[in-house]
Design a protein around this motif. Sequence first.
Motif, PDB file in Angstrom:
ATOM      1  N   TRP A 203       0.853  -1.201   0.000  1.00 14.47           N
ATOM      2  CA  TRP A 203       0.000   0.000   0.000  1.00 14.47           C
ATOM      3  C   TRP A 203       0.881   1.241   0.000  1.00 14.47           C
ATOM      4  N   ARG A 204       0.500   2.236  -0.814  1.00 17.98           N
ATOM      5  CA  ARG A 204       1.331   3.440  -0.917  1.00 17.98           C
ATOM      6  C   ARG A 204       0.513   4.701  -0.693  1.00 17.98           C
ATOM      7  N   LEU A 205       1.128   5.649   0.001  1.00 16.32           N
ATOM      8  CA  LEU A 205       0.631   7.021   0.077  1.00 16.32           C
ATOM      9  C   LEU A 205       1.535   7.889  -0.780  1.00 16.32           C
ATOM     10  N   GLU A 206       0.943   8.635  -1.730  1.00 11.53           N
ATOM     11  CA  GLU A 206       1.682   9.571  -2.581  1.00 11.53           C
ATOM     12  C   GLU A 206       1.157  10.971  -2.289  1.00 11.53           C
ATOM     13  N   SER A 207       2.002  11.811  -1.726  1.00 11.15           N
ATOM     14  CA  SER A 207       1.541  13.117  -1.278  1.00 11.15           C
ATOM     15  C   SER A 207       2.204  14.293  -1.995  1.00 11.15           C
ATOM     16  N   ARG A 208       3.158  14.015  -2.863  1.00  9.77           N
ATOM     17  CA  ARG A 208       3.934  15.099  -3.453  1.00  9.77           C
ATOM     18  C   ARG A 208       3.204  15.730  -4.644  1.00  9.77           C
ATOM     19  N   ARG A 209       3.574  16.969  -4.930  1.00  9.39           N
ATOM     20  CA  ARG A 209       2.982  17.696  -6.062  1.00  9.39           C
ATOM     21  C   ARG A 209       3.701  17.396  -7.368  1.00  9.39           C
ATOM     22  N   ARG A 210       4.892  16.811  -7.264  1.00 13.33           N
ATOM     23  CA  ARG A 210       5.714  16.591  -8.461  1.00 13.33           C
ATOM     24  C   ARG A 210       6.696  15.471  -8.169  1.00 13.33           C
ATOM     25  N   TYR A 211       6.967  14.650  -9.192  1.00 12.37           N
ATOM     26  CA  TYR A 211       7.993  13.610  -9.115  1.00 12.37           C
ATOM     27  C   TYR A 211       8.923  13.805 -10.306  1.00 12.37           C
ATOM     28  N   GLN A 212      10.150  14.199 -10.019  1.00 16.28           N
ATOM     29  CA  GLN A 212      11.081  14.535 -11.086  1.00 16.28           C
ATOM     30  C   GLN A 212      11.320  13.363 -12.024  1.00 16.28           C
ATOM     31  N   GLU A 213      11.302  12.152 -11.476  1.00 18.47           N
ATOM     32  CA  GLU A 213      11.554  10.966 -12.296  1.00 18.47           C
ATOM     33  C   GLU A 213      10.512  10.810 -13.398  1.00 18.47           C
ATOM     34  N   ASP A 214       9.260  11.158 -13.100  1.00 21.15           N
ATOM     35  CA  ASP A 214       8.208  11.062 -14.117  1.00 21.15           C
ATOM     36  C   ASP A 214       8.537  11.929 -15.324  1.00 21.15           C
ATOM     37  N   GLU A 215       9.088  13.106 -15.055  1.00 25.25           N
ATOM     38  CA  GLU A 215       9.292  14.095 -16.110  1.00 25.25           C
ATOM     39  C   GLU A 215      10.409  13.725 -17.074  1.00 25.25           C
ATOM     40  N   THR A 216      11.158  12.677 -16.763  1.00 30.96           N
ATOM     41  CA  THR A 216      12.218  12.225 -17.671  1.00 30.96           C
ATOM     42  C   THR A 216      11.726  11.187 -18.670  1.00 30.96           C
ATOM     43  N   THR A 217      10.452  10.802 -18.571  1.00 33.03           N
ATOM     44  CA  THR A 217       9.940   9.712 -19.397  1.00 33.03           C
ATOM     45  C   THR A 217       9.304  10.233 -20.685  1.00 33.03           C
ATOM     46  N   GLU A 218       9.280   9.382 -21.701  1.00 32.46           N
ATOM     47  CA  GLU A 218       8.631   9.734 -22.957  1.00 32.46           C
ATOM     48  C   GLU A 218       7.118   9.828 -22.777  1.00 32.46           C
ATOM     49  N   THR A 219       6.556   8.998 -21.892  1.00 34.32           N
ATOM     50  CA  THR A 219       5.114   9.065 -21.663  1.00 34.32           C
ATOM     51  C   THR A 219       4.719  10.434 -21.110  1.00 34.32           C
ATOM     52  N   TYR A 220       5.554  11.001 -20.249  1.00 38.26           N
ATOM     53  CA  TYR A 220       5.253  12.330 -19.690  1.00 38.26           C
ATOM     54  C   TYR A 220       5.329  13.392 -20.782  1.00 38.26           C
ATOM     55  N   ARG A 221       6.364  13.311 -21.613  1.00 37.50           N
ATOM     56  CA  ARG A 221       6.521  14.308 -22.674  1.00 37.50           C
ATOM     57  C   ARG A 221       5.331  14.256 -23.639  1.00 37.50           C
ATOM     58  N   ARG A 222       4.881  13.067 -23.951  1.00 32.52           N
ATOM     59  CA  ARG A 222       3.704  12.946 -24.811  1.00 32.52           C
ATOM     60  C   ARG A 222       2.474  13.550 -24.129  1.00 32.52           C
TER      61      ARG A 222
ATOM     62  N   LEU B 107      10.052   6.943   1.468  1.00 33.25           N
ATOM     63  CA  LEU B 107      10.803   7.481   0.332  1.00 33.25           C
ATOM     64  C   LEU B 107      11.304   8.880   0.660  1.00 33.25           C
ATOM     65  N   HIS B 108      12.581   9.116   0.376  1.00 32.72           N
ATOM     66  CA  HIS B 108      13.211  10.402   0.636  1.00 32.72           C
ATOM     67  C   HIS B 108      13.463  11.122  -0.692  1.00 32.72           C
ATOM     68  N   PHE B 109      13.180  12.425  -0.717  1.00 29.83           N
ATOM     69  CA  PHE B 109      13.337  13.244  -1.918  1.00 29.83           C
ATOM     70  C   PHE B 109      14.182  14.470  -1.594  1.00 29.83           C
ATOM     71  N   ASP B 110      14.863  14.988  -2.617  1.00 30.43           N
ATOM     72  CA  ASP B 110      15.620  16.224  -2.422  1.00 30.43           C
ATOM     73  C   ASP B 110      14.769  17.416  -2.828  1.00 30.43           C
ATOM     74  N   GLY B 111      15.373  18.596  -2.811  1.00 31.57           N
ATOM     75  CA  GLY B 111      14.648  19.823  -3.117  1.00 31.57           C
ATOM     76  C   GLY B 111      14.177  19.921  -4.553  1.00 31.57           C
TER      77      GLY B 111
ATOM     78  N   ARG C 263      13.535  14.837  -6.554  1.00 32.83           N
ATOM     79  CA  ARG C 263      14.194  13.623  -7.051  1.00 32.83           C
ATOM     80  C   ARG C 263      14.295  12.613  -5.913  1.00 32.83           C
ATOM     81  N   LEU C 264      13.914  11.359  -6.163  1.00 32.99           N
ATOM     82  CA  LEU C 264      14.032  10.308  -5.157  1.00 32.99           C
ATOM     83  C   LEU C 264      15.503  10.046  -4.862  1.00 32.99           C
ATOM     84  N   THR C 265      15.886  10.169  -3.593  1.00 29.50           N
ATOM     85  CA  THR C 265      17.294  10.031  -3.217  1.00 29.50           C
ATOM     86  C   THR C 265      17.571   8.801  -2.367  1.00 29.50           C
TER      87      THR C 265
END
Length: 250
Positions: free
Chosen positions: A94-113, A202-206, A209-211
């Motif tokens: 089970w996961r809780l996702e609370s962030r407004r942005r995930y930098q990793e998503d933005e590197t994908t072709e699916t995101y760019r499309r 999960l830990h993220f930086d400023g 980005r998942l660190t």
Amino acid sequence: MARRLRCIGTNSGNDGCPTLYEDEDTGEILVQGNAVTDPDDVAQLRGVAPGEGFVMVPRVLLADFAPREAVRVPVMIGFEEFGTMFRTFEHTAWRLESRRRYQEDETTETYRRFVRGEDAGWDLDDPWCVSRREQRALGKRFERVRVVDAPPTPGQRYLLDNARRNGAVGEDIRNLWRSDAERLALPAEDFWLFDARVIARLHFDGDDRLTGVELITDPVEVLRACQVRDAAWHHAIAHDVFADQVPPAE
């Protein structure tokens, strides 16, 4: 070099077993008790590694002498070990996702499309999807609650579309408006809860980005995570119903 051991306490009388000792240099606890060697007993224990042993001690020994406080050092695990947890858990992830942005998503072709207004082009036969279907076929459950702002950020809109893929391979995705998450006092953090007994925080930086991934087994923390899960899951809305409530992007 031999450890420097200090006897913490015993309730065994004169024979010295069972007893608790403390390593004076590391603070680790050594337990002395009757060895558990019956193969049927050992077979019930989780993840037995070569060289590990087990002892039985009376509950009262721990109640009377076990340390009440501990300075906890975060236990960080690598991304490869984190990945194996999605195959080795037994019942629920089970996961809780609370962030407004995930930098990793933005590197994908699916995101760019997606941000170009095109179909994201989800591949339901990629290794991630195949693994999810395999685990679901074993009867395991994958569930998420995603917190969404009003209006949603671009990354959150992307994840609303992404839920179509996750749902297609057996994940149950629900969403919760941030105002409701705040009313419920849900933590502003991301974590996975495996089998209601292990947390992967999960830990993220400023830069979003998942660190790193912190492994937590403290029963108090796990209980808190279970309470968060129950509250979030009860109030969250199925992703297809929630998507109908989200106004189009301007």
